[in-house]
Scaffold this motif. Structure first.
Motif, short mmCIF file in Angstrom:
data_model
loop_
_atom_site.label_atom_id
_atom_site.label_comp_id
_atom_site.label_asym_id
_atom_site.label_seq_id
_atom_site.Cartn_x
_atom_site.Cartn_y
_atom_site.Cartn_z
N ALA A 115 0.83 -1.21 0.00
CA ALA A 115 0.00 0.00 0.00
C ALA A 115 0.86 1.26 0.00
N GLU A 116 1.90 1.26 0.81
CA GLU A 116 2.79 2.43 0.87
C GLU A 116 3.52 2.64 -0.45
N LYS A 117 4.00 1.57 -1.02
CA LYS A 117 4.74 1.67 -2.29
C LYS A 117 3.85 2.21 -3.40
N ALA A 118 2.57 1.83 -3.40
CA ALA A 118 1.64 2.23 -4.45
C ALA A 118 0.97 3.56 -4.18
N GLN A 119 1.43 4.28 -3.15
CA GLN A 119 0.87 5.59 -2.80
C GLN A 119 -0.61 5.48 -2.41
N VAL A 120 -0.97 4.38 -1.79
CA VAL A 120 -2.34 4.18 -1.33
C VAL A 120 -2.52 4.91 0.00
N SER A 121 -3.56 5.73 0.07
CA SER A 121 -3.71 6.69 1.18
C SER A 121 -4.69 6.23 2.25
N ASN A 122 -4.68 4.91 2.56
CA ASN A 122 -5.60 4.42 3.59
C ASN A 122 -5.31 5.08 4.93
N THR A 123 -6.36 5.36 5.68
CA THR A 123 -6.23 5.98 7.00
C THR A 123 -6.28 4.94 8.11
N VAL A 124 -6.76 3.73 7.78
CA VAL A 124 -6.86 2.64 8.76
C VAL A 124 -6.31 1.38 8.11
N PHE A 125 -5.47 0.65 8.86
CA PHE A 125 -5.07 -0.69 8.43
C PHE A 125 -5.43 -1.61 9.59
N MET A 126 -6.52 -2.35 9.42
CA MET A 126 -7.08 -3.16 10.50
C MET A 126 -6.70 -4.62 10.33
N ARG A 127 -6.17 -5.19 11.39
CA ARG A 127 -5.84 -6.61 11.42
C ARG A 127 -6.86 -7.32 12.30
N THR A 128 -7.37 -8.45 11.83
CA THR A 128 -8.41 -9.14 12.61
C THR A 128 -7.84 -9.80 13.86
N THR A 129 -6.52 -9.84 14.00
CA THR A 129 -5.91 -10.36 15.22
C THR A 129 -5.75 -9.29 16.29
N SER A 130 -6.16 -8.06 15.99
CA SER A 130 -6.02 -6.98 16.97
C SER A 130 -7.06 -7.10 18.07
N ASP A 131 -6.73 -6.56 19.25
CA ASP A 131 -7.67 -6.57 20.37
C ASP A 131 -8.92 -5.76 20.05
N VAL A 132 -8.76 -4.67 19.31
CA VAL A 132 -9.90 -3.82 18.95
C VAL A 132 -10.91 -4.63 18.14
N HIS A 133 -10.42 -5.36 17.17
CA HIS A 133 -11.33 -6.16 16.34
C HIS A 133 -11.95 -7.30 17.14
N ARG A 134 -11.16 -7.96 17.95
CA ARG A 134 -11.67 -9.06 18.76
C ARG A 134 -12.82 -8.58 19.65
N ASN A 135 -12.68 -7.40 20.21
CA ASN A 135 -13.74 -6.84 21.06
C ASN A 135 -15.03 -6.59 20.27
N THR A 136 -14.87 -6.12 19.02
CA THR A 136 -16.04 -5.90 18.17
C THR A 136 -16.75 -7.21 17.87
N VAL A 137 -15.99 -8.23 17.50
CA VAL A 137 -16.57 -9.54 17.18
C VAL A 137 -17.33 -10.09 18.38
N THR A 138 -16.72 -10.00 19.56
CA THR A 138 -17.37 -10.51 20.77
C THR A 138 -18.65 -9.75 21.07
N ASP A 139 -18.61 -8.44 20.90
CA ASP A 139 -19.79 -7.61 21.17
C ASP A 139 -20.93 -7.96 20.20
N VAL A 140 -20.62 -8.06 18.91
CA VAL A 140 -21.66 -8.37 17.92
C VAL A 140 -22.24 -9.76 18.16
N TRP A 141 -21.39 -10.72 18.47
CA TRP A 141 -21.88 -12.08 18.74
C TRP A 141 -22.90 -12.05 19.88
N ARG A 142 -22.54 -11.37 20.96
CA ARG A 142 -23.42 -11.34 22.12
C ARG A 142 -24.74 -10.64 21.81
N ARG A 143 -24.69 -9.59 21.00
CA ARG A 143 -25.92 -8.89 20.64
C ARG A 143 -26.84 -9.80 19.81
#
Length: 557
Positions: A115-143
């Motif tokens: 992405a950096e090499k291709a001048q791609v201007s993403n503002t977020v790079f989200m990994r599904t192994t991150s704690d932030v994502h894990r918390n979202t998955v857990t929250d949605v499952w429970r809902r």
């Protein structure tokens, strides 16, 4: 065949015994301005990036850059990332003899570098192994579980390790190589997914299920009322046909921990792992901070709903049916548009490591330059409908076209001979040139003045190839006008040279602004040479006449 074990507790869903009236929420509520939100598919890092990954990134980047130019005061959120759970990762890491997270760290980094090499201007790079994502998955499952939309059941079906999903009998067929082979009762006939061609195998296991069957009518109503929700039209028609003609079966949203250990644990049941596609689809929410303490007011500010989701056509069902069902269940607005692009092939064959025909995006950018590759991907691949063949000869052809129409044109109009003649000419304004209706320069100025609106119309239809072609058409006209007038000829009057030069500078300024989403490095270099400051590079500025500043002739390529 699906044998369902219904849960013992009665929730609001089960007590009614009827599907809830799921609906698509309006996105117009609230006075706060919504950020503009675009996403790529999150890439599965079981192998290094190929040209198809770069294609998705560049397409989304072009859209993001255009929106920033169109409305500079509005935030643009651009999500990319990697989908790092699942059986393929688990197996690939084991084959390498490393831990899954270590394997993901190494491969995910390659996608960031791409992405950096291709001048791609993403503002977020989200990994599904991150704690932030894990918390979202857990929250949605429970809902969803609290709504009675998740239950435990025995599931039997065709499972594809490649696609990380189950298929029904209607979604599979005998593998092409085996369909004409002699029947052998002792050996099962190899089966593949009809949609992706991936091998499948019969599997039976106890999983948690999501009541997708309850959302067919609400999803159909959504698409019937939003005919532009999926681009191109052929994919919209396909999804509507599925919803009109086929019942939706409930889907598995977990796998036994004994078979899949690398993933998010099911809340309250450590013996099961959240199914990779349920997990992965929620990245578009986790990337903008869901769940939001401030509700949808905060959600809008963070960008929800997604304005455009860029995906490959092979994952359309997941994004057009599964994710919208989850969102309706959560009472969240659905994605506004899905852009399902086709694939890049090599000699009309799908890129495959086993075939040795994978086009390396790093090699391509190193050999041809970042902007040339971006230009080629957008111009040839920006029509979406059909697969496109990656061709070195075609890439060279388009490289020469851009260098000639833009780079050589700029060098010609800033040549020493032309500038020498220009020094003896009286200044001429854009208004004076436009007033001379018989002059080809006036025709060129008219075309330049309407370019941005025409390109914007193409962007609004997500027709990127068409948008780029309109810019190229202007440059073709500019080159023709320059050749016809021949300002470098000894007998050309200085005033004519001045008019030609002024027209060329204005044409280049407008073209440079409009090229920024596609070729940001070259466009930036051109606008710098034309003395156009950062504040005067917005889309609005392309429609306004601007006299040339202190121009410096430079080589653009």
């Amino acid at each position: 065949m699906l044998l369902r074990h219904l849960p013992t507790r009665l929730t609001r869903f089960q007590r009614t015994r009827q599907p809830l009236a799921w609906r698509t929420l309006s996105t117009n509520g609230g006075s706060n301005e919504k950020s503009w939100y675009v996403t790529t598919p999150i890439f599965y890092p079981n192998a290094v990036p190929h040209i198809g990954h770069l294609y998705s990134l560049v397409v989304a980047d072009i859209l993001a850059r255009f929106q920033r130019l169109l409305k500079p005061s509005r935030a643009v959120i651009f999500l990319a990332g990697t989908d790092e759970h699942g059986l393929k990762i688990q197996k690939a890491a084991k084959a390498r003899g490393v831990a899954e997270k270590e394997f993901c760290n190494e491969i995910s980094a390659q996608f960031r570098i791409l992405a950096e090499k291709a001048q791609v201007s993403n503002t977020v790079f989200m990994r599904t192994t991150s704690d932030v994502h894990r918390n979202t998955v857990t929250d949605v499952w429970r809902r969803l579980d609290a709504l009675g939309l998740i239950y435990k059941g025995s599931y039997a079906g065709w499972y594809s390790i490649t696609d990380e999903c189950f298929y029904t009998d209607a979604q599979v067929a005998p593998a092409p190589s085996s369909s004409t082979a002699p029947s052998n009762l002792s050996t099962p006939t190899p089966m593949v997914s009809i949609e992706t061609g991936a091998a499948v195998e019969w599997s039976k296991e106890e999983n948690y299920m999501f009541r997708l069957s309850s959302f067919r009518e609400s999803l159909l109503a959504h698409y019937k009322s939003s005919p532009g929700a999926i681009v191109p039209r052929q994919h919209y028609s396909h999804i509507v046909s599925i919803l009109e003609n086929s019942p939706l079966e409930d889907i598995s949203v977990s796998r036994p921990r004994s078979r899949l250990s690398w993933g998010v644990s099911v809340p309250g049941d450590p013996e099961h792992t959240v199914y990779v596609w349920f997990d992965a689809l929620l990245v578009y929410l986790s990337g903008v901070g869901y769940p939001w303490k401030g509700g949808m007011t905060e959600g809008r500010e963070r960008g929800w709903p997604v304005n455009v989701q860029v995906i490959g056509k092979d994952i359309l069902r997941f994004h057009a049916i599964y994710l919208p069902a989850f969102l309706q269940a959560l009472e969240l607005p659905l994605q506004q548009q899905l852009l399902a692009h086709a694939h890049w092939t090599v000699e009309q064959k799908k890129m495959s490591k086993s075939l040795g025909n994978v086009a390396d995006p790093f090699d391509a950018m190193e050999q041809y330059g970042v902007d040339i590759v971006r230009f080629y991907l957008a111009k040839v691949g920006g029509r979406w409908k059909d697969d496109v063949d990656w061709s070195e000869s075609q890439l060279t052809k388009h490289s020469k076209e851009l260098q000639s129409l833009l780079g050589n044109y700029f060098m010609r109009v800033t040549s020493k001979r032309l500038l020498a003649t220009l020094s003896s000419a009286a200044p001429v304004s854009l208004a004076d040139i436009a007033a001379d209706s018989d002059s080809p320069n006036a025709t060129l100025l008219t075309a330049a003045r309407t370019l941005s609106s025409g390109v914007q119309t193409s962007f609004e239809r997500l027709e990127l190839s068409e948008a780029l072609e309109k810019i190229i058409e202007l440059l073709r006209l500019a080159n023709k006008v320059l050749t016809d007038i021949a300002p470098w000829a000894p007998n050309t009057a200085p005033d004519t040279v001045a008019a030609c030069y002024t027209t060329a500078m204005e044409t280049l300024r407008v073209a440079g602004i409009c090229l920024q989403p596609f070729t940001p490095l070259v466009a930036g270099k051109l606008l710098d040479a034309l003395d156009v400051n950062e504040q005067n590079r917005t889309w609005e500025c392309a429609a306004e006449a601007k006299e040339a500043g202190q121009v410096k002739g430079v080589r653009l390529f």
